[in-house]
Design a protein around this motif. Structure first.
Motif, PDB file in Angstrom:
ATOM      1  N   HIS A  53       0.788  -1.241   0.000  1.00 42.77           N
ATOM      2  CA  HIS A  53       0.000   0.000   0.000  1.00 42.77           C
ATOM      3  C   HIS A  53       0.816   1.285   0.000  1.00 42.77           C
ATOM      4  CE1 HIS A  53      -3.461  -2.518   0.817  1.00 42.77           C
ATOM      5  NE2 HIS A  53      -2.925  -2.976   1.932  1.00 42.77           N
TER       6      HIS A  53
ATOM      7  N   SER B 252     -10.466  -3.527   2.773  1.00 40.67           N
ATOM      8  CA  SER B 252      -9.212  -3.521   2.023  1.00 40.67           C
ATOM      9  C   SER B 252      -9.367  -2.784   0.707  1.00 40.67           C
ATOM     10  CB  SER B 252      -8.780  -4.959   1.732  1.00 40.67           C
ATOM     11  OG  SER B 252      -7.614  -4.952   0.930  1.00 40.67           O
ATOM     12  N   THR B 253      -8.344  -2.055   0.331  1.00 37.66           N
ATOM     13  CA  THR B 253      -8.349  -1.420  -0.984  1.00 37.66           C
ATOM     14  C   THR B 253      -7.421  -2.174  -1.952  1.00 37.66           C
ATOM     15  OG1 THR B 253      -6.530   0.046  -0.353  1.00 37.66           O
ATOM     16  CG2 THR B 253      -8.762   0.890  -0.010  1.00 37.66           C
TER      17      THR B 253
ATOM     18  N   GLY C 116      -4.897  -8.895   0.972  1.00 36.42           N
ATOM     19  CA  GLY C 116      -6.129  -8.134   0.859  1.00 36.42           C
ATOM     20  C   GLY C 116      -7.302  -8.707   1.638  1.00 36.42           C
ATOM     21  N   ALA C 117      -6.994  -9.451   2.697  1.00 35.96           N
ATOM     22  CA  ALA C 117      -8.076  -9.969   3.545  1.00 35.96           C
ATOM     23  C   ALA C 117      -8.635  -8.869   4.445  1.00 35.96           C
ATOM     24  CB  ALA C 117      -7.573 -11.129   4.391  1.00 35.96           C
ATOM     25  N   GLY C 118      -7.936  -7.756   4.501  1.00 30.18           N
ATOM     26  CA  GLY C 118      -8.391  -6.669   5.368  1.00 30.18           C
ATOM     27  C   GLY C 118      -8.233  -6.994   6.842  1.00 30.18           C
TER      28      GLY C 118
ATOM     29  N   LEU D 154      -4.242  -4.661   9.772  1.00 26.23           N
ATOM     30  CA  LEU D 154      -4.260  -3.717  10.893  1.00 26.23           C
ATOM     31  C   LEU D 154      -4.990  -4.315  12.097  1.00 26.23           C
ATOM     32  CD1 LEU D 154      -4.803  -0.404   8.877  1.00 26.23           C
ATOM     33  CD2 LEU D 154      -2.714  -1.096  10.072  1.00 26.23           C
TER      34      LEU D 154
HETATM   35  N1  LIG Z   1       1.038   1.752   5.101  1.00 27.64           N
HETATM   36  C1  LIG Z   1      -0.123   2.011   4.481  1.00 27.64           C
HETATM   37  N2  LIG Z   1      -0.196   3.009   3.553  1.00 27.64           N
HETATM   38  C2  LIG Z   1      -1.357   3.291   2.916  1.00 27.64           C
HETATM   39  N3  LIG Z   1      -2.502   2.606   3.139  1.00 27.64           N
HETATM   40  C3  LIG Z   1      -2.493   1.606   4.031  1.00 27.64           C
HETATM   41  C4  LIG Z   1      -1.316   1.255   4.744  1.00 27.64           C
HETATM   42  N4  LIG Z   1      -1.614   0.243   5.591  1.00 27.64           N
HETATM   43  C5  LIG Z   1      -2.908  -0.028   5.404  1.00 27.64           C
HETATM   44  N5  LIG Z   1      -3.467   0.787   4.473  1.00 27.64           N
HETATM   45  C6  LIG Z   1      -4.891   0.838   4.051  1.00 27.64           C
HETATM   46  O1  LIG Z   1      -5.678   0.199   5.032  1.00 27.64           O
HETATM   47  C7  LIG Z   1      -6.386  -0.900   4.460  1.00 27.64           C
HETATM   48  C8  LIG Z   1      -6.498  -2.035   5.465  1.00 27.64           C
HETATM   49  O2  LIG Z   1      -5.204  -2.563   5.774  1.00 27.64           O
HETATM   50  P1  LIG Z   1      -5.073  -4.067   6.314  1.00 27.64           P
HETATM   51  O3  LIG Z   1      -5.956  -4.201   7.501  1.00 27.64           O
HETATM   52  O4  LIG Z   1      -3.642  -4.379   6.490  1.00 27.64           O
HETATM   53  O5  LIG Z   1      -5.721  -4.932   5.142  1.00 27.64           O
HETATM   54  P2  LIG Z   1      -5.145  -5.325   3.691  1.00 27.64           P
HETATM   55  O6  LIG Z   1      -3.667  -5.027   3.691  1.00 27.64           O
HETATM   56  O7  LIG Z   1      -5.450  -6.767   3.582  1.00 27.64           O
HETATM   57  O8  LIG Z   1      -5.875  -4.471   2.705  1.00 27.64           O
HETATM   58  C9  LIG Z   1      -5.600  -1.258   3.211  1.00 27.64           C
HETATM   59  O9  LIG Z   1      -6.378  -1.917   2.243  1.00 27.64           O
HETATM   60  C10 LIG Z   1      -5.128   0.123   2.745  1.00 27.64           C
HETATM   61  O10 LIG Z   1      -6.178   0.807   2.075  1.00 27.64           O
END
Ligand SMILES: Nc1ncnc2c1ncn2[C@@H]1O[C@H](COP(=O)(O)OP(=O)(O)O)[C@@H](O)[C@H]1O
Ligand SMILES: [Mg+2]
Lengths: 138, 109
Positions: free
Chosen positions: A55, A93-94, A105-107, A110
């Motif tokens: 990301h 997730s994006t 991309g399981a969201g 975090l």
């Molecule tokens: N370091 C980062 N920089 C920019 N966007 C981030 C970052 N970490 C997370 N995100 C955003 O937060 C969303 C959720 O993150 P996460 O829970 O790790 O799920 P995933 O990585 O599976 O999408 C991501 O899809 C992205 O949009």
């Protein structure tokens, strides 16, 4: 004890992705910490590492041990998270289709970091995202 | 408990790469979402998946899994095999799906 090290992580570097976490795991294992405790840190660092790869435009992971605290900091160069509350929602997730096909991309990244750490802090702006996780050594 | 070696003695499974065939398999885990695997698979599990991308190697190494079982004849990328060799991760492939793998394991007793 007072150690710290930093590992650079690059955007879309899938081939080396996981190696920062592997270094961290090796280091914590050498310290003789409890494997269950190490597991929580490694799950978190892997998720942080992959978020930088997927990301962000690139960044680094930093490990500090200060007294009886372990602090893992993920710092990247942007583009930041528009809506942190949304990003912290399980399943949000994006990630692109291409990235999802690789199993990402399981969201859950975090949310898993939050679940597996004693303290979770996140700050984000278009200039970058900082996630700071800490643990009291068990 | 069974060893990875026992698995590849069965003609349904083929060793893709791996030197550590005396590793014990302690239960199976199945999943194609890396965040789920990362937070739920346990040390010494054999991991059944249809993912074949290079990142499965890092996940397996970080969790200290006994082997990756690539199911349903999913095509394995060369980079994945090379990385698995380098990281000493056992990779096995099969045409069976996850459920069939587990049924087979039960039939071994
Ligand atoms: N370091 C980062 N920089 C920019 N966007 C981030 C970052 N970490 C997370 N995100 C955003 O937060 C969303 C959720 O993150 P996460 O829970 O790790 O799920 P995933 O990585 O599976 O999408 C991501 O899809 C992205 O949009
Ligand atoms: Mg993530």
């Amino acid at each position: 004890m007072n150690i710290d090290f930093e590992i650079n992580i690059y955007h879309e570097d899938y081939h080396n992705a996981g190696s920062a976490s592997s270094e961290i795991k090796k280091y914590l294992t050498q310290l003789g910490l409890n494997p269950k405790f190490i597991r929580k840190i490694v799950i978190s660092s892997y998720e942080a590492e992959m978020n930088i790869v997927i990301h962000s435009l690139g960044g680094k992971l930093k490990l500090d041990i200060i007294g009886n605290h372990i602090i893992l900091t993920s710092i990247d160069k942007g583009p930041g998270i528009r809506d942190i509350k949304m990003a912290l929602t399980e399943g949000f997730s994006t990630a692109s289709k291409k990235v999802r096909e690789m199993g990402f991309g399981a969201g859950m990244g975090l949310p898993n970091m939050k679940k597996n750490s004693d303290k979770f802090e996140i700050k984000s702006s278009p200039k970058g995202t900082i996630v700071r996780l800490s643990w009291v050594i068990e | 408990m069974m060893k990875v070696r026992r698995l590849i003695e069965d003609p349904a499974f083929e060793l893709v790469t791996g030197r550590d065939l005396d590793r014990e398999i302690k239960d199976f885990y199945s999943g194609d979402l890396l965040s789920w695997v990362m937070s739920h698979a346990k040390e010494n599990n054999a991991w059944c998946t249809v993912l074949t991308h290079v990142n499965i190697v890092a996940v397996s190494a970080l969790l200290n899994l006994s082997c990756i079982i690539i199911c349903e004849d999913a095509e394995i990328e060369l980079a994945t095999i090379e990385k698995a060799k380098k990281e000493n991760v056992n990779v096995v492939k099969t045409s069976l799906n996850t459920v069939e793998v587990i049924q087979k394991m039960i039939s071994y007793g």
